[in-house]
Design a protein around this motif. Sequence first.
Motif, short mmCIF file in Angstrom:
data_model
loop_
_atom_site.label_atom_id
_atom_site.label_comp_id
_atom_site.label_asym_id
_atom_site.label_seq_id
_atom_site.Cartn_x
_atom_site.Cartn_y
_atom_site.Cartn_z
N PHE A 157 0.86 -1.18 0.00
CA PHE A 157 0.00 0.00 0.00
C PHE A 157 0.90 1.23 0.00
CE2 PHE A 157 -2.61 -3.38 1.81
CZ PHE A 157 -3.78 -3.25 1.08
N VAL A 158 0.92 1.95 -1.12
CA VAL A 158 1.94 2.96 -1.34
C VAL A 158 1.77 4.22 -0.48
CG1 VAL A 158 2.41 2.18 -3.69
CG2 VAL A 158 0.68 3.97 -3.30
N ASP A 159 0.58 4.43 0.08
CA ASP A 159 0.38 5.61 0.91
C ASP A 159 0.59 5.32 2.39
OD1 ASP A 159 -0.30 7.34 -1.27
OD2 ASP A 159 -2.24 6.34 -1.37
N TYR A 160 0.95 4.07 2.70
CA TYR A 160 1.20 3.68 4.09
C TYR A 160 2.51 2.90 4.25
CZ TYR A 160 -3.67 5.00 4.45
OH TYR A 160 -4.84 5.71 4.39
N GLY A 161 2.94 2.20 3.20
CA GLY A 161 4.16 1.41 3.27
C GLY A 161 3.94 -0.02 3.66
N SER A 162 2.76 -0.38 4.14
CA SER A 162 2.51 -1.74 4.63
C SER A 162 2.32 -2.72 3.47
CB SER A 162 1.27 -1.76 5.53
OG SER A 162 0.17 -1.18 4.87
N PHE A 163 2.48 -4.01 3.78
CA PHE A 163 2.42 -5.07 2.79
C PHE A 163 1.27 -6.01 3.12
CE2 PHE A 163 6.71 -3.57 3.30
CZ PHE A 163 7.23 -3.51 2.02
N SER A 164 0.79 -6.72 2.10
CA SER A 164 -0.27 -7.71 2.31
C SER A 164 -0.25 -8.73 1.18
CB SER A 164 -1.63 -7.01 2.38
OG SER A 164 -2.65 -7.93 2.71
N VAL A 165 -0.64 -9.96 1.50
CA VAL A 165 -0.82 -11.00 0.49
C VAL A 165 -2.32 -11.17 0.29
CG1 VAL A 165 -0.44 -13.42 -0.12
CG2 VAL A 165 1.34 -12.14 1.09
N VAL A 166 -2.79 -10.94 -0.94
CA VAL A 166 -4.24 -10.91 -1.19
C VAL A 166 -4.60 -11.78 -2.38
CG1 VAL A 166 -4.50 -8.59 -0.23
CG2 VAL A 166 -4.05 -8.86 -2.67
N PRO A 167 -5.84 -12.31 -2.40
CA PRO A 167 -6.30 -13.03 -3.59
C PRO A 167 -6.55 -12.06 -4.74
CG PRO A 167 -8.08 -12.84 -1.99
CD PRO A 167 -6.85 -12.31 -1.32
N THR A 168 -6.59 -12.57 -5.94
CA THR A 168 -6.76 -11.71 -7.13
C THR A 168 -8.09 -10.99 -7.15
OG1 THR A 168 -7.59 -13.62 -8.38
CG2 THR A 168 -5.23 -13.16 -8.52
N SER A 169 -9.09 -11.51 -6.42
CA SER A 169 -10.40 -10.86 -6.39
C SER A 169 -10.36 -9.51 -5.70
CB SER A 169 -11.41 -11.76 -5.68
OG SER A 169 -11.00 -12.03 -4.36
N ARG A 170 -9.27 -9.23 -4.98
CA ARG A 170 -9.16 -7.96 -4.24
C ARG A 170 -8.24 -6.97 -4.94
NH1 ARG A 170 -7.94 -9.95 1.73
NH2 ARG A 170 -7.30 -7.77 1.99
N LEU A 171 -7.95 -7.22 -6.23
CA LEU A 171 -7.15 -6.29 -7.03
C LEU A 171 -7.99 -5.76 -8.19
CD1 LEU A 171 -4.86 -8.23 -5.70
CD2 LEU A 171 -3.43 -7.33 -7.52
N ARG A 172 -7.92 -4.46 -8.41
CA ARG A 172 -8.62 -3.83 -9.53
C ARG A 172 -7.66 -2.90 -10.26
NH1 ARG A 172 -14.28 -5.37 -10.31
NH2 ARG A 172 -14.86 -6.37 -8.36
N HIS A 173 -7.93 -2.69 -11.55
CA HIS A 173 -7.17 -1.69 -12.29
C HIS A 173 -7.41 -0.32 -11.68
CE1 HIS A 173 -5.24 -3.74 -15.64
NE2 HIS A 173 -6.28 -4.55 -15.67
N ILE A 174 -6.38 0.50 -11.67
CA ILE A 174 -6.47 1.81 -11.05
C ILE A 174 -6.78 2.88 -12.11
CG2 ILE A 174 -3.97 2.24 -11.27
CD1 ILE A 174 -4.16 3.63 -8.50
N PRO A 175 -7.73 3.79 -11.83
CA PRO A 175 -7.97 4.88 -12.79
C PRO A 175 -6.70 5.72 -12.96
CG PRO A 175 -9.73 4.75 -11.17
CD PRO A 175 -8.66 3.82 -10.71
N TYR A 176 -6.47 6.13 -14.17
CA TYR A 176 -5.23 6.84 -14.50
C TYR A 176 -5.05 8.12 -13.69
CZ TYR A 176 -1.45 8.53 -17.51
OH TYR A 176 -0.25 8.97 -17.98
#
Length: 417
Positions: free
Chosen positions: A309-328
């Motif tokens: 998480f780039v605004d906090y620095g923390s890390f996480s291992v997540v399933p693909t269902s919790r990833l979305r494309h980011i608006p430009y």
Amino acid sequence: KIFQAVVSCVGHDGTIYIIPKSFEIALNKLMTEMQSNFKGLGLTQPYCWKNGEACVVRGSDTLWYRGKVVELGSSTLQVYYIDHGCTERIPQCHLYPTTLYTGIPPLCIPCQLYKTVPIGNFWQQDAVDCLRELLTNEEVEIHVQELPDDPWGKLSIDLYFGGMSLSAFMAYQKYCVAEGCQDVPELNLLEGDVPVPCSYTLPPLPIPGDTFPVRVTHLVSPKEVYISLDPSKNLVKQSTTEGEASCDILLESLDEALKWCNKSVESFPLVTHFEAEMPCLVEYRDGLWYRAKILSIEEFDPVKILVQFVDYGSFSVVPTSRLRHIPYNLLKYPVQAVRALLDGFKPALYDKEVKRIPYSPEWSVEALWAMIECVEGKQLSASMLALSPEVTISLYEDDKKLVHMKLVEMRLADLDE
């Protein structure tokens, strides 16, 4: 003309009703005056209402509002709230005829999206529902494009929420066609057609010798941390003046943009192609979506992704269902957490603690917990020592004492001369 406004209502036909921020004081004064002048339920005696007649309406919140009768009925009347845009069917006992406030122009403005044609030439119900979900009671930016021929007609506007064009967003969702909209190509980047290189940027950093306020947002080890620069505090010595004046505005805009993204995230495509350092949106355990980047594929059955998480620095291992494309448009904001190394101390040579940090075994787990206790939730100050090859700082508590001295006193770290 460009101004800020609050969307008070979206009509069944897709009309967007806005209250300019500059009207808020006048509206609050009017509302206060009406509550003082009108008491009770409304008109209890029989009355012959006329279409278009001015009145005050007792709303479901028991407050009085300016209204206009737009349709007659036997026991209820269709009433238009002229300062908010909505229309309701109201029992006659909740209305009172009056000409007290007819000299004050309506304080909400009906609007339509400029050069935006809904599919089928009228806004379908699912599109209206989408508009209401996105806009109701939210603050937006209005760009006036065309005045109506009729003074009571709709203002033609471009509307921006969280830095994103509403016309472009609705066109991307296939609810309409936005003629000549320059923002549609940006939204097409959601599909992954992102130009390379495409990555987050760092915020402007103080130069060596500067002292500045920080918060520690994440600890990797007692020596390696992620810090957030606090633009709202005064710097002891400030050298990087360029761009810092807009730091507060950028941070507020980022929060606003993320709020809008969380409202519409279900419409963003899932990430199906994984590359290291690729920006994305990731759902955190609080159910909200945050800016992140992909680091690696950790598991294959099922696929799980290591993200940061780039605004906090923390890390996480997540399933693909919790990833979305980011608006430009979310990539234009600098990251809010910067990796930094702390200077002046090193792991204790004779640290007898058995439990070690697995990925940084030179440090004990006890030392990590002690450092967390020193920095968690605290406003600290930092002195910039170097920007390369690594951002290196000294970290101080409020009393100007070096944070790492607590670890030295506990014999969990040694001074590094």
